[in-house]
Design a protein around this motif. Structure first.
Motif, PDB file in Angstrom:
ATOM      1  N   MET A  19       0.980  -1.439   0.212  1.00  0.00           N
ATOM      2  CA  MET A  19       0.265  -0.092  -0.251  1.00  0.00           C
ATOM      3  C   MET A  19       0.681   0.959  -0.009  1.00  0.00           C
ATOM      4  O   MET A  19       1.845   1.216   1.346  1.00  0.00           O
ATOM      5  N   LEU A  20       1.275   2.701  -0.629  1.00  0.00           N
ATOM      6  CA  LEU A  20       1.316   3.430  -0.771  1.00  0.00           C
ATOM      7  C   LEU A  20       1.273   4.238  -0.472  1.00  0.00           C
ATOM      8  O   LEU A  20      -0.146   5.013  -0.108  1.00  0.00           O
ATOM      9  N   GLY A  23      -7.246   6.392  -8.880  1.00  0.00           N
ATOM     10  CA  GLY A  23      -6.397   5.249  -7.746  1.00  0.00           C
ATOM     11  C   GLY A  23      -7.492   4.407  -6.787  1.00  0.00           C
ATOM     12  O   GLY A  23      -6.735   3.389  -6.282  1.00  0.00           O
ATOM     13  N   LEU A  32       3.781   9.563  -6.997  1.00  0.00           N
ATOM     14  CA  LEU A  32       4.162   8.755  -8.578  1.00  0.00           C
ATOM     15  C   LEU A  32       4.166   9.145  -9.413  1.00  0.00           C
ATOM     16  O   LEU A  32       5.148   8.992 -10.449  1.00  0.00           O
ATOM     17  N   VAL A  84      -4.440   8.815 -11.663  1.00  0.00           N
ATOM     18  CA  VAL A  84      -4.639   8.331 -10.553  1.00  0.00           C
ATOM     19  C   VAL A  84      -5.894   8.751  -9.001  1.00  0.00           C
ATOM     20  O   VAL A  84      -6.753   7.990  -8.748  1.00  0.00           O
ATOM     21  N   LEU A 136      -7.794   0.577  -8.133  1.00  0.00           N
ATOM     22  CA  LEU A 136      -6.881  -0.135  -7.422  1.00  0.00           C
ATOM     23  C   LEU A 136      -6.373  -0.804  -6.141  1.00  0.00           C
ATOM     24  O   LEU A 136      -5.966  -0.828  -5.309  1.00  0.00           O
ATOM     25  N   HIS A 137      -6.470  -2.263  -6.338  1.00  0.00           N
ATOM     26  CA  HIS A 137      -5.775  -3.012  -6.137  1.00  0.00           C
ATOM     27  C   HIS A 137      -4.856  -3.897  -6.008  1.00  0.00           C
ATOM     28  O   HIS A 137      -4.546  -5.009  -7.226  1.00  0.00           O
ATOM     29  N   VAL A 138      -4.626  -4.516  -4.764  1.00  0.00           N
ATOM     30  CA  VAL A 138      -3.315  -6.064  -5.122  1.00  0.00           C
ATOM     31  C   VAL A 138      -3.301  -6.993  -4.681  1.00  0.00           C
ATOM     32  O   VAL A 138      -3.848  -6.698  -3.438  1.00  0.00           O
ATOM     33  N   THR A 175      -5.475  -6.116  -1.323  1.00  0.00           N
ATOM     34  CA  THR A 175      -4.640  -4.587  -0.824  1.00  0.00           C
ATOM     35  C   THR A 175      -5.254  -3.458  -1.475  1.00  0.00           C
ATOM     36  O   THR A 175      -4.218  -3.555  -2.426  1.00  0.00           O
ATOM     37  N   PRO A 176      -5.571  -2.904  -1.201  1.00  0.00           N
ATOM     38  CA  PRO A 176      -5.325  -1.707  -1.908  1.00  0.00           C
ATOM     39  C   PRO A 176      -3.906  -0.260  -2.277  1.00  0.00           C
ATOM     40  O   PRO A 176      -3.306  -0.760  -1.155  1.00  0.00           O
ATOM     41  N   LEU A 177      -4.105  -0.418  -3.545  1.00  0.00           N
ATOM     42  CA  LEU A 177      -2.974   0.127  -4.015  1.00  0.00           C
ATOM     43  C   LEU A 177      -2.274   1.225  -3.535  1.00  0.00           C
ATOM     44  O   LEU A 177      -0.822   1.715  -2.313  1.00  0.00           O
ATOM     45  N   PHE A 178      -3.528   2.206  -3.286  1.00  0.00           N
ATOM     46  CA  PHE A 178      -3.156   3.586  -2.099  1.00  0.00           C
ATOM     47  C   PHE A 178      -3.955   3.279  -0.402  1.00  0.00           C
ATOM     48  O   PHE A 178      -5.281   2.852  -0.732  1.00  0.00           O
TER      49      PHE A 178
END
Length: 321
Positions: free
Chosen positions: A1-2, A118, A141, A114, A121-123, A126-129
């Motif tokens: 998570m960023l 944004g 970014l 984003v 967006l998930h990995v 887990t949310p990316l942000f």
């Protein structure tokens, strides 16, 4: 998570590199200046951005660091830092052509994408942000991706990006910090009751029942506060809390959207007139090595004043419709 803290660490690493280069060149005041800022960002304490202090660094130490930065700024001097020969730069520009615009255009494009998408967006699960304001992480970014794109397009070594960034930062000197400092003033002033004080002062000086007088006070106040603080974003909460909301919107029924939009543009006229807007007015003069540091402002004044008058007329015609 960023999180924004991750980008603070990247910025801290760049600032440490800048400080190290200055140590090698025996510019110790510059090295200490950038090193202190790197420490604040590495600790997650960009106090200059008015973030919450005290999480990883005691607020008192952060305050001492800020005072030290002010003292070090008086010891910093502007010097020409060598860059690639002009012939080499011209040849590179001819070879790359319009590809040079790609990194610059990536920054707003990626930032907008984003901000808009944004949160989706998930990995995996887990949310990316991280939750919260995504604008700053999006801009950070986008800046990193633009730097990588510039390296790929120019086929330069990655260290060259840091070296050129350091050259630009040292050319600007302490003025590079002014936007960070000035951007916080609006929030500080609003929290300390400056808006209420402005409202009381304006009500005592001008006829509050006159919407023209209130409009002029708001528009000219936006310009004046922007000239003082160097940033229309800093002026806006003060003038909106002091005049815009209580007098124009609540008393005279002004349209909030039109008042806010045109009011901000009116404030930007003040940006064209002030050395406090360092990133717009002092930095170009420094980069162009002009003898007169106010040369940019002198050129902009014939545009700024008529534009301010036009914006005042637009406000009068549009905010009361």
């Amino acid at each position: 998570m960023l999180r924004i803290e991750h980008f603070y660490w990247v910025l801290a690493a760049f600032l440490l590199y800048t400080g190290w280069r200055n140590v090698r060149e025996r510019r110790f005041a510059h090295a200490a200046f950038w090193g202190l800022i790197a420490l604040l960002f590495a600790c997650g304490e960009p106090v200059l951005l008015a973030s919450k202090a005290g999480d990883k660094l005691p607020a008192q130490l952060a305050g001492v660091a800020v005072i030290a930065l002010a003292l070090l700024a008086t010891r910093m001097r502007r010097e020409h830092i060598a860059e690639a020969p002009e012939e080499q730069r011209r040849a590179s520009a001819l070879r790359l052509g319009h590809k040079l615009f790609v990194p610059a255009l990536l920054i707003p494009l990626v930032t907008v994408l984003v901000v808009l998408f944004g949160a989706k967006l998930h990995v995996g699960a887990t949310p990316l942000f991280a939750e919260g304001n995504i604008t700053l992480p999006a801009l950070a970014l986008a800046s990193i991706l633009a730097a990588l794109a510039a390296i790929a397009i120019t086929r330069e070594r990655p260290i060259q990006a840091a070296a050129e960034g350091r050259r630009l930062l040292d050319t600007m000197g302490w003025a590079a910090l002014l936007p960070l400092v000035l951007a916080t003033l609006g929030g500080v002033f609003a929290a300390s009751g400056v808006g209420e004080a402005v409202a009381a002062l304006v009500s005592a000086v001008i006829p509050a029942d006159s919407r023209v007088a209130c409009l002029l006070a708001f528009g000219l106040g936006m310009v004046l506060f922007t000239v003082i603080m160097g940033n229309a974003f800093a002026a806006f909460p003060v003038m909106m809390a002091g005049i815009g909301l209580p007098l124009l919107i609540q008393r005279h029924g002004a349209d909030p959207a039109a008042l806010g939009a045109i009011g901000m543009v009116t404030g930007y006229c003040g940006t064209l007139m002030t050395p406090m807007a360092a990133n717009f007015n002092l930095v170009p003069a420094a980069l162009l090595e002009l003898d007169d540091p106010n040369a940019v402002i002198r050129v902009q004044l014939p545009t700024a004043i008529p534009l301010m008058l036009v914006n005042l007329l637009l406000m009068y015609w549009l905010v009361f419709r």
